[in-house]
Motif scaffolding. Structure first.
Motif, PDB file in Angstrom:
ATOM      1  N   TYR A 124      56.792  46.407 -22.495  1.00 23.45           N
ATOM      2  CA  TYR A 124      57.498  47.666 -22.203  1.00 23.45           C
ATOM      3  C   TYR A 124      57.802  47.695 -20.702  1.00 23.45           C
ATOM      4  O   TYR A 124      56.969  48.087 -19.893  1.00 23.45           O
ATOM      5  N   ARG A 125      59.005  47.229 -20.344  1.00 24.02           N
ATOM      6  CA  ARG A 125      59.325  47.031 -18.931  1.00 24.02           C
ATOM      7  C   ARG A 125      60.635  47.723 -18.560  1.00 24.02           C
ATOM      8  O   ARG A 125      61.576  47.781 -19.347  1.00 24.02           O
ATOM      9  N   VAL A 126      60.663  48.225 -17.336  1.00 18.67           N
ATOM     10  CA  VAL A 126      61.828  48.942 -16.807  1.00 18.67           C
ATOM     11  C   VAL A 126      62.091  48.475 -15.385  1.00 18.67           C
ATOM     12  O   VAL A 126      61.154  48.312 -14.594  1.00 18.67           O
ATOM     13  N   SER A 127      63.357  48.244 -15.059  1.00 12.49           N
ATOM     14  CA  SER A 127      63.785  48.058 -13.672  1.00 12.49           C
ATOM     15  C   SER A 127      64.762  49.175 -13.342  1.00 12.49           C
ATOM     16  O   SER A 127      65.602  49.537 -14.175  1.00 12.49           O
ATOM     17  N   TYR A 128      64.648  49.736 -12.142  1.00  9.91           N
ATOM     18  CA  TYR A 128      65.497  50.869 -11.797  1.00  9.91           C
ATOM     19  C   TYR A 128      65.752  50.917 -10.298  1.00  9.91           C
ATOM     20  O   TYR A 128      65.021  50.320  -9.499  1.00  9.91           O
ATOM     21  N   CYS A 129      66.813  51.607  -9.925  1.00 12.64           N
ATOM     22  CA  CYS A 129      67.061  51.877  -8.521  1.00 12.64           C
ATOM     23  C   CYS A 129      67.526  53.327  -8.381  1.00 12.64           C
ATOM     24  O   CYS A 129      68.030  53.932  -9.336  1.00 12.64           O
ATOM     25  N   CYS A 130      67.315  53.879  -7.222  1.00  7.65           N
ATOM     26  CA  CYS A 130      67.655  55.267  -6.926  1.00  7.65           C
ATOM     27  C   CYS A 130      68.794  55.267  -5.913  1.00  7.65           C
ATOM     28  O   CYS A 130      68.723  54.564  -4.903  1.00  7.65           O
ATOM     29  N   SER A 131      69.829  56.020  -6.177  1.00 11.85           N
ATOM     30  CA  SER A 131      71.021  55.957  -5.334  1.00 11.85           C
ATOM     31  C   SER A 131      71.545  57.348  -5.005  1.00 11.85           C
ATOM     32  O   SER A 131      71.560  58.239  -5.863  1.00 11.85           O
ATOM     33  N   LYS A 132      71.959  57.536  -3.750  1.00 14.16           N
ATOM     34  CA  LYS A 132      72.697  58.735  -3.383  1.00 14.16           C
ATOM     35  C   LYS A 132      74.016  58.721  -4.145  1.00 14.16           C
ATOM     36  O   LYS A 132      74.589  57.654  -4.386  1.00 14.16           O
ATOM     37  N   LEU A 133      74.479  59.880  -4.555  1.00 10.35           N
ATOM     38  CA  LEU A 133      75.694  59.954  -5.362  1.00 10.35           C
ATOM     39  C   LEU A 133      76.772  60.749  -4.644  1.00 10.35           C
ATOM     40  O   LEU A 133      76.553  61.874  -4.209  1.00 10.35           O
ATOM     41  N   GLU A 134      77.924  60.123  -4.501  1.00  9.02           N
ATOM     42  CA  GLU A 134      79.094  60.786  -3.942  1.00  9.02           C
ATOM     43  C   GLU A 134      80.250  60.639  -4.921  1.00  9.02           C
ATOM     44  O   GLU A 134      80.182  59.873  -5.877  1.00  9.02           O
ATOM     45  N   PHE A 135      81.333  61.377  -4.698  1.00  5.07           N
ATOM     46  CA  PHE A 135      82.468  61.387  -5.621  1.00  5.07           C
ATOM     47  C   PHE A 135      83.750  61.084  -4.861  1.00  5.07           C
ATOM     48  O   PHE A 135      83.894  61.444  -3.683  1.00  5.07           O
ATOM     49  N   ASP A 136      84.681  60.414  -5.563  1.00  6.08           N
ATOM     50  CA  ASP A 136      85.944  60.089  -4.910  1.00  6.08           C
ATOM     51  C   ASP A 136      86.900  61.288  -4.968  1.00  6.08           C
ATOM     52  O   ASP A 136      86.536  62.365  -5.474  1.00  6.08           O
ATOM     53  N   ALA A 137      88.122  61.099  -4.481  1.00  6.35           N
ATOM     54  CA  ALA A 137      89.084  62.202  -4.399  1.00  6.35           C
ATOM     55  C   ALA A 137      89.443  62.768  -5.766  1.00  6.35           C
ATOM     56  O   ALA A 137      89.842  63.936  -5.884  1.00  6.35           O
ATOM     57  N   ASP A 138      89.290  61.961  -6.820  1.00  9.36           N
ATOM     58  CA  ASP A 138      89.601  62.418  -8.173  1.00  9.36           C
ATOM     59  C   ASP A 138      88.384  62.951  -8.917  1.00  9.36           C
ATOM     60  O   ASP A 138      88.467  63.282 -10.104  1.00  9.36           O
ATOM     61  N   GLY A 139      87.257  63.012  -8.209  1.00  7.31           N
ATOM     62  CA  GLY A 139      86.052  63.570  -8.819  1.00  7.31           C
ATOM     63  C   GLY A 139      85.196  62.597  -9.593  1.00  7.31           C
ATOM     64  O   GLY A 139      84.217  63.001 -10.231  1.00  7.31           O
ATOM     65  N   TYR A 140      85.527  61.300  -9.546  1.00  3.11           N
ATOM     66  CA  TYR A 140      84.716  60.307 -10.241  1.00  3.11           C
ATOM     67  C   TYR A 140      83.503  59.932  -9.385  1.00  3.11           C
ATOM     68  O   TYR A 140      83.629  59.785  -8.154  1.00  3.11           O
ATOM     69  N   PRO A 141      82.346  59.777 -10.001  1.00  4.52           N
ATOM     70  CA  PRO A 141      81.169  59.363  -9.231  1.00  4.52           C
ATOM     71  C   PRO A 141      81.344  57.960  -8.663  1.00  4.52           C
ATOM     72  O   PRO A 141      81.831  57.060  -9.352  1.00  4.52           O
ATOM     73  N   ILE A 142      80.957  57.797  -7.404  1.00  5.46           N
ATOM     74  CA  ILE A 142      81.022  56.481  -6.763  1.00  5.46           C
ATOM     75  C   ILE A 142      79.676  55.792  -6.982  1.00  5.46           C
ATOM     76  O   ILE A 142      78.661  56.193  -6.418  1.00  5.46           O
ATOM     77  N   LEU A 143      79.696  54.776  -7.821  1.00  6.79           N
ATOM     78  CA  LEU A 143      78.485  54.046  -8.164  1.00  6.79           C
ATOM     79  C   LEU A 143      78.585  52.620  -7.634  1.00  6.79           C
ATOM     80  O   LEU A 143      79.655  52.203  -7.187  1.00  6.79           O
ATOM     81  N   PRO A 144      77.497  51.859  -7.686  1.00  6.26           N
ATOM     82  CA  PRO A 144      77.539  50.471  -7.190  1.00  6.26           C
ATOM     83  C   PRO A 144      78.359  49.542  -8.073  1.00  6.26           C
ATOM     84  O   PRO A 144      78.292  48.332  -7.919  1.00  6.26           O
ATOM     85  N   PHE A 145      79.098  50.082  -9.039  1.00  7.69           N
ATOM     86  CA  PHE A 145      79.973  49.291  -9.891  1.00  7.69           C
ATOM     87  C   PHE A 145      81.191  50.146 -10.239  1.00  7.69           C
ATOM     88  O   PHE A 145      81.145  51.373 -10.232  1.00  7.69           O
ATOM     89  N   GLU A 146      82.294  49.473 -10.535  1.00  7.21           N
ATOM     90  CA  GLU A 146      83.565  50.157 -10.780  1.00  7.21           C
ATOM     91  C   GLU A 146      83.585  50.784 -12.167  1.00  7.21           C
ATOM     92  O   GLU A 146      83.224  50.161 -13.155  1.00  7.21           O
TER      93      GLU A 146
END
Length: 274
Positions: A124-146
């Protein structure tokens, strides 16, 4: 994670503030037998067709309801303490009465046998990361992937941070599924249901830890959301797993269709808001 939550409250996160992926390993969560049956989708007609073991569907419903009722009062911390003592606990201690039919007893026996067989084959294993969340001009969340998912956008509205994670119970269950799909389809269905119930129980436990850390800091969490749900493309699996170093840490790989191996693995995003 506690420090990350406090940094959110104190506005100490920068746009570059992303914690290196962390790894956690857990003891087995309490088993919910009703959920195994639900995930397995075991209507009596299917079992009759597969290998002539016709279980009464009314009994399946009753067993599921009994376990769901028992599970509602199940204390998570107590369940984990039990797991440390006994391996894989079963919170539903009620057994079939002496008047049960042979079919009912056969199903109970099959579940008991499956639980014993997986007890030393799952991790029973989990890998995770915690990230600050910002949004682009169209309101989409900016994540570490497109991604440009409207559904994820709605889910994360109002969030200032996110927990991105991958969870797996390992490949042991896959080997059992493959073996019994050929030799005993009914057992194959049970193992399919058990694998789904086990990985969801792991995700629920991790989610509960995130909820507790957020609540302790006066924050809120949003429902977890996974690639492949709604309009969020499953292709997001590749950069998400790379971000979490999931192949090295968890042994998770992708095939050409972006399906994960081990199959009983989950990736998801949990939004955090003030």
């Amino acid at each position: 994670m506690k420090e990350f939550m406090q940094n959110i409250v104190l506005d100490r996160l920068s746009s570059e503030d992303r914690i290196t992926p962390l790894h956690a390993e857990y003891v087995a969560p309490a088993i919910n037998r009703g959920e195994i049956l639900r995930y397995a989708g075991i209507p009596a007609s299917v079992l009759r067709e597969k290998n002539a073991e016709g279980f009464d569907d009314s009994y399946l419903r009753a067993l599921s309801e009994k376990c769901a009722k028992c599970g509602k009062g199940c204390n998570l911390s107590t369940a984990f303490e039990e797991a440390e003592r006994t391996g894989i606990p079963n919170h539903c201690t009620e057994k079939i009465d002496d008047n049960a039919s042979e079919e009912e007893k056969a199903l109970e026996s099959m579940l008991d046998e499956a639980i014993k067989m997986v007890s030393d084959k799952l991790t029973y294993r989990v890998s995770y990361c915690c990230s600050k969340l910002e949004f682009d001009a169209d309101g989409y969340p900016i994540l570490p992937f497109e991604q440009h998912s409207e559904d994820l956008k709605k889910n994360l509205t109002g969030c200032c941070a996110a927990i991105i994670f991958a969870a797996t119970i390992g490949s042991g269950i896959d080997m059992l599924i493959r073996r019994y799909e050929r030799t005993s389809p009914a057992k194959g269905l049970i193992f399919q249901g058990m694998g789904a119930e086990r990985v969801e129980a792991l995700c629920d436990h991790f989610n509960a830890e995130v909820n507790a850390a957020a609540q302790a800091a006066g924050l809120k969490t949003h429902p977890r959301y996974s690639p492949g749900y709604g309009d969020m493309p499953i292709t997001v699996q590749a950069p998400l797993l790379e971000l979490l170093d999931a192949q090295r840490r968890l042994g998770i790989t992708l095939n050409a269709s972006y399906l994960m191996s081990p199959s009983k693995s989950v990736t998801a995003i949990i939004g955090i808001s003030k």
